[in-house]
Scaffold this motif. Sequence first.
Motif, PDB file in Angstrom:
ATOM      1  N   VAL A 314       0.824  -1.200   0.000  1.00 17.43           N
ATOM      2  CA  VAL A 314       0.000   0.000   0.000  1.00 17.43           C
ATOM      3  C   VAL A 314       0.862   1.256   0.000  1.00 17.43           C
ATOM      4  O   VAL A 314       0.503   2.281  -0.588  1.00 17.43           O
ATOM      5  N   THR A 315       2.022   1.188   0.627  1.00 21.61           N
ATOM      6  CA  THR A 315       2.898   2.355   0.663  1.00 21.61           C
ATOM      7  C   THR A 315       3.245   2.805  -0.757  1.00 21.61           C
ATOM      8  O   THR A 315       3.266   4.004  -1.054  1.00 21.61           O
ATOM      9  N   GLY A 316       3.478   1.844  -1.625  1.00 28.00           N
ATOM     10  CA  GLY A 316       3.774   2.173  -3.014  1.00 28.00           C
ATOM     11  C   GLY A 316       2.552   2.685  -3.762  1.00 28.00           C
ATOM     12  O   GLY A 316       2.653   3.622  -4.556  1.00 28.00           O
ATOM     13  N   SER A 389       9.488   7.670   7.752  1.00 30.05           N
ATOM     14  CA  SER A 389       9.557   6.269   8.161  1.00 30.05           C
ATOM     15  C   SER A 389       8.155   5.683   8.213  1.00 30.05           C
ATOM     16  O   SER A 389       7.208   6.357   8.609  1.00 30.05           O
ATOM     17  N   VAL A 390       8.029   4.428   7.831  1.00 31.98           N
ATOM     18  CA  VAL A 390       6.726   3.755   7.824  1.00 31.98           C
ATOM     19  C   VAL A 390       6.870   2.252   7.916  1.00 31.98           C
ATOM     20  O   VAL A 390       7.870   1.702   7.476  1.00 31.98           O
ATOM     21  N   GLY A 391       5.875   1.593   8.471  1.00 32.27           N
ATOM     22  CA  GLY A 391       5.781   0.140   8.386  1.00 32.27           C
ATOM     23  C   GLY A 391       5.866  -0.570   9.712  1.00 32.27           C
ATOM     24  O   GLY A 391       5.294  -1.635   9.892  1.00 32.27           O
ATOM     25  N   GLU A 392       6.583   0.012  10.643  1.00 35.13           N
ATOM     26  CA  GLU A 392       6.796  -0.595  11.943  1.00 35.13           C
ATOM     27  C   GLU A 392       7.112   0.535  12.912  1.00 35.13           C
ATOM     28  O   GLU A 392       7.479   1.629  12.482  1.00 35.13           O
ATOM     29  N   PRO A 393       7.029   0.248  14.188  1.00 44.51           N
ATOM     30  CA  PRO A 393       7.541   1.254  15.119  1.00 44.51           C
ATOM     31  C   PRO A 393       9.026   1.465  14.817  1.00 44.51           C
ATOM     32  O   PRO A 393       9.747   0.494  14.564  1.00 44.51           O
ATOM     33  N   ILE A 394       9.455   2.719  14.780  1.00 43.82           N
ATOM     34  CA  ILE A 394      10.884   2.950  14.588  1.00 43.82           C
ATOM     35  C   ILE A 394      11.510   3.143  15.970  1.00 43.82           C
ATOM     36  O   ILE A 394      11.091   4.009  16.732  1.00 43.82           O
ATOM     37  N   VAL A 414       9.897  12.265   9.814  1.00 39.39           N
ATOM     38  CA  VAL A 414       8.478  12.072  10.117  1.00 39.39           C
ATOM     39  C   VAL A 414       8.165  10.585  10.182  1.00 39.39           C
ATOM     40  O   VAL A 414       8.379   9.840   9.231  1.00 39.39           O
ATOM     41  N   ASP A 415       7.705  10.173  11.340  1.00 40.21           N
ATOM     42  CA  ASP A 415       7.280   8.794  11.546  1.00 40.21           C
ATOM     43  C   ASP A 415       5.789   8.759  11.233  1.00 40.21           C
ATOM     44  O   ASP A 415       5.012   9.511  11.820  1.00 40.21           O
ATOM     45  N   THR A 416       5.400   7.906  10.286  1.00 40.36           N
ATOM     46  CA  THR A 416       4.029   7.923   9.781  1.00 40.36           C
ATOM     47  C   THR A 416       3.346   6.602  10.055  1.00 40.36           C
ATOM     48  O   THR A 416       3.762   5.566   9.539  1.00 40.36           O
ATOM     49  N   TRP A 417       2.308   6.607  10.853  1.00 38.79           N
ATOM     50  CA  TRP A 417       1.554   5.372  11.129  1.00 38.79           C
ATOM     51  C   TRP A 417       0.325   5.308  10.247  1.00 38.79           C
ATOM     52  O   TRP A 417      -0.440   6.280  10.175  1.00 38.79           O
ATOM     53  N   TRP A 418       0.155   4.189   9.596  1.00 40.71           N
ATOM     54  CA  TRP A 418      -1.075   3.937   8.840  1.00 40.71           C
ATOM     55  C   TRP A 418      -1.093   2.488   8.418  1.00 40.71           C
ATOM     56  O   TRP A 418      -0.192   1.723   8.788  1.00 40.71           O
ATOM     57  N   GLN A 419      -2.108   2.106   7.681  1.00 41.14           N
ATOM     58  CA  GLN A 419      -2.302   0.707   7.301  1.00 41.14           C
ATOM     59  C   GLN A 419      -2.855   0.618   5.884  1.00 41.14           C
ATOM     60  O   GLN A 419      -3.380   1.603   5.359  1.00 41.14           O
ATOM     61  N   THR A 420      -2.791  -0.569   5.317  1.00 40.73           N
ATOM     62  CA  THR A 420      -3.462  -0.810   4.038  1.00 40.73           C
ATOM     63  C   THR A 420      -4.912  -0.335   4.150  1.00 40.73           C
ATOM     64  O   THR A 420      -5.458   0.285   3.232  1.00 40.73           O
ATOM     65  N   GLU A 421      -5.504  -0.589   5.295  1.00 39.62           N
ATOM     66  CA  GLU A 421      -6.912  -0.262   5.507  1.00 39.62           C
ATOM     67  C   GLU A 421      -7.166   1.245   5.525  1.00 39.62           C
ATOM     68  O   GLU A 421      -8.199   1.711   5.036  1.00 39.62           O
ATOM     69  N   GLY A 504      -6.156  -2.903  15.440  1.00 38.70           N
ATOM     70  CA  GLY A 504      -5.404  -4.079  15.886  1.00 38.70           C
ATOM     71  C   GLY A 504      -4.020  -3.752  16.417  1.00 38.70           C
ATOM     72  O   GLY A 504      -3.208  -4.646  16.607  1.00 38.70           O
ATOM     73  N   ASP A 505      -3.738  -2.471  16.669  1.00 33.45           N
ATOM     74  CA  ASP A 505      -2.421  -2.071  17.169  1.00 33.45           C
ATOM     75  C   ASP A 505      -2.496  -1.634  18.634  1.00 33.45           C
ATOM     76  O   ASP A 505      -3.482  -1.037  19.063  1.00 33.45           O
ATOM     77  N   GLY A 506      -1.437  -1.904  19.365  1.00 37.75           N
ATOM     78  CA  GLY A 506      -1.299  -1.375  20.713  1.00 37.75           C
ATOM     79  C   GLY A 506      -0.657   0.008  20.655  1.00 37.75           C
ATOM     80  O   GLY A 506       0.068   0.319  19.703  1.00 37.75           O
ATOM     81  N   TRP A 516       2.452   6.683  20.837  1.00 33.70           N
ATOM     82  CA  TRP A 516       3.572   5.759  20.643  1.00 33.70           C
ATOM     83  C   TRP A 516       2.958   4.447  20.175  1.00 33.70           C
ATOM     84  O   TRP A 516       2.299   3.755  20.966  1.00 33.70           O
ATOM     85  N   LEU A 517       3.141   4.137  18.896  1.00 35.15           N
ATOM     86  CA  LEU A 517       2.533   2.925  18.350  1.00 35.15           C
ATOM     87  C   LEU A 517       3.418   1.734  18.669  1.00 35.15           C
ATOM     88  O   LEU A 517       4.626   1.778  18.453  1.00 35.15           O
ATOM     89  N   LEU A 518       2.813   0.691  19.170  1.00 34.84           N
ATOM     90  CA  LEU A 518       3.598  -0.435  19.685  1.00 34.84           C
ATOM     91  C   LEU A 518       3.474  -1.693  18.852  1.00 34.84           C
ATOM     92  O   LEU A 518       3.834  -2.775  19.299  1.00 34.84           O
ATOM     93  N   GLY A 519       2.954  -1.544  17.620  1.00 35.97           N
ATOM     94  CA  GLY A 519       2.822  -2.739  16.770  1.00 35.97           C
ATOM     95  C   GLY A 519       1.535  -3.487  17.052  1.00 35.97           C
ATOM     96  O   GLY A 519       0.673  -3.021  17.796  1.00 35.97           O
ATOM     97  N   ARG A 520       1.405  -4.660  16.455  1.00 33.44           N
ATOM     98  CA  ARG A 520       0.168  -5.435  16.539  1.00 33.44           C
ATOM     99  C   ARG A 520      -0.123  -5.867  17.972  1.00 33.44           C
ATOM    100  O   ARG A 520       0.800  -6.194  18.730  1.00 33.44           O
ATOM    101  N   VAL A 521      -1.371  -5.874  18.305  1.00 29.79           N
ATOM    102  CA  VAL A 521      -1.775  -6.318  19.636  1.00 29.79           C
ATOM    103  C   VAL A 521      -1.335  -7.755  19.902  1.00 29.79           C
ATOM    104  O   VAL A 521      -0.979  -8.115  21.024  1.00 29.79           O
ATOM    105  N   GLY A 613       9.111  -6.551   4.770  1.00 26.14           N
ATOM    106  CA  GLY A 613      10.117  -6.223   5.772  1.00 26.14           C
ATOM    107  C   GLY A 613       9.637  -6.247   7.215  1.00 26.14           C
ATOM    108  O   GLY A 613      10.373  -5.856   8.108  1.00 26.14           O
ATOM    109  N   LYS A 614       8.416  -6.672   7.454  1.00 24.80           N
ATOM    110  CA  LYS A 614       7.965  -6.732   8.848  1.00 24.80           C
ATOM    111  C   LYS A 614       8.397  -8.061   9.464  1.00 24.80           C
ATOM    112  O   LYS A 614       8.281  -9.115   8.849  1.00 24.80           O
ATOM    113  N   ILE A 615       8.881  -7.986  10.690  1.00 25.02           N
ATOM    114  CA  ILE A 615       9.317  -9.202  11.377  1.00 25.02           C
ATOM    115  C   ILE A 615       8.108 -10.097  11.645  1.00 25.02           C
ATOM    116  O   ILE A 615       7.083  -9.640  12.141  1.00 25.02           O
TER     117      ILE A 615
END
Length: 656
Positions: A314-316, A389-394, A414-421, A504-506, A516-521, A613-615
Amino acid sequence: MVERDVEKTIEALLEERRTFVPPEEFTKQANVSDDSFYEQAEADPDAWWASQAERLHWFQKWDHVLRRDPPHHEWFVGGKLNASYNCLDRHLEENGERVAYHWIGEPGDKRTITYAELHRDVSKLANALKSLGVRRGDRVAIYLPMIPELPAAMLACARIGAAHSVVFGGFSAESLKDRINDADCKVLITADGSYRRGGLVPLKQSTDEAVKDCPSIEKVVVVQRTAEDIDWIDERDVWYHELLKDASIDCPAEEMDSEDMLFILYTSGTTGKPKGIVHTTGGYMTGVSSTHNLVFDLKPEVDVYWCAADIGWVTGHSYIVYGPLANGATSVMYEGAPDHPDKDRWWQIIDEYDVSILYTAPTAIRTFMKWGTDYPAKHDLSSLRLLGSVGEPINPEAWIWYQEFIGGGKTPVVDTWWQTETGAIAITALPGVSTLKPGSATRPYPGVFADVVDEKGESVGLGGGGYLVLTRPFPSMFRTIFGDDERYVKTYFDKYGNETYFPGDGAKLDEEGYYWLLGRVDDVMNVSGHRISTYEVESALVDHHGVAEAAVVGRKHPKEGETIVAFVTPKGDVTGDESLMKELREHVGKVIGKIARPQSIIFTDDLPKTRSGKIMRRLLRDVAEGRDLGDVTTLQNAPILDEIRAKSESQKASEG
Ligand code: 7RM
């Protein structure tokens, strides 16, 4: 009592105290230089979003900005527009000769494509697709490498009102087949092959394997990229260049309804089959145009912008294709790997093209950290004025490194939080006004309303941790899951009701209201009743000078709920041994607290990651608990898991 409260939320353990105010010179020239947009959007969100929709060309203006019907909302109701027209036609008169893409192939070939040229190719391809029987409302699958034909194919679909479904070129035949069948695609656009890290990727071979089980596909359009020998099915396959040769360049853009589907993009959840995320035209285009302009502080006349993602994600879609083209930007687009022919390829590109804005993911940054600072130091990166930056917590460590060694210590990050959704950036800094805290995406974008809540949906308030929710619809949000609206409602609106979107994110909110986005719950552990996010422990590990990258999971424990297992990649010249293990445990204890110290640490050269690239912590949990591995189809580097498993087993044995 206290104990139970603790259990309900994610604890805010990690404290990052460094702050960066925007440089005065940046603010002076910035697209956003005060809080007025925030205030405007807060006071009247519909009017704010309408003002952003005005950035686009509408064949017919909307009657209503927002029609609410939770959890189904419509934006710019009654409005008519075309995404391809907005990305191309309206720039032609004044800026037709402006470069849309500086394209760089991995082997070193280059192409420069102006808006006028892209318009010509898109119009021809759109006519060619019509001649193959593609009609408004049909779906077209696209399985291409990062070549200019990829954005062209997307825009050609948009031009005639067909929805595209782009499948990342690194996916297997099996994944391609599932996605084509789910969306009932009529035509597939692919290539003979592509280049990756000096090798050849046989795309046409995967295509042939997939399409034999795709009854809906009538034609396969093939771009010639590598000119390798391929199998050919005469009745089905047609060369892209031959189609274009005879096609007319005159193809007026269809007048689409604001709520007509623009594309489907599949995203894999933690379980179950991939979800076909549906985006519509007016709302999506409004969101990406607005955010691309303000978050990246775009000056289309002078900036050279590079989003280094793959268009298959989605980023692309949003920030290589629709956002930048809607805004008349000049982008760099690179086909290949960052370490081909050497580990300085990106820095060489930035130097050569004077890239001013770079947008990438923490996983890439951590890889560059592992490779060391000599590579960026070889090149002049002084053209950069903004990093994203995007995709994961940096993690703060990576943030600081990025700013220092790539941004020359001067650029905002700029740290950018978002999702495909969400389709577009939803929580983010705005570089001219935000005081940055490394590791925090700061606050919701104007017109986006968020909160952090507990299990019951109560706001946790400043200083608390819990679940991120988005509490008001905004235009670029997806509309449904293709063919499965029930799943849409259940996945995203079951937890807190139809008015509240659950991503679905903490997250945690600090005392100043920063997010402070902490990734998936699912990536939150329960250690003796304490809810600790894997990200916080990872961040503490990476904070140690010997660590390049870390992934942390919980292992079920009869007494403690879960114990913490860390998978750690040491930096280039550091050995992962007993003494480093001891040091790391102590370090985490110091940074977060004893409770967060990993019980086991396993050293590994690499971590299992998705192709974006997500773990994949889910797989590491399987390893830690000695289970069979779950679904590995989206895994990028499968062999590493066997290695990690072997180490984990032998370590478990020695730990008794
Ligand atoms: C754009 C994208 C979405 C998930 C999302 C988060 C995580 C993305 C950030 C982030 C912390 C960020 N779309 N995520 N950006 N977490 N900080 N800046 O990645 O659909 O592929 O993934 O990615 O968990 O829910 S995605």
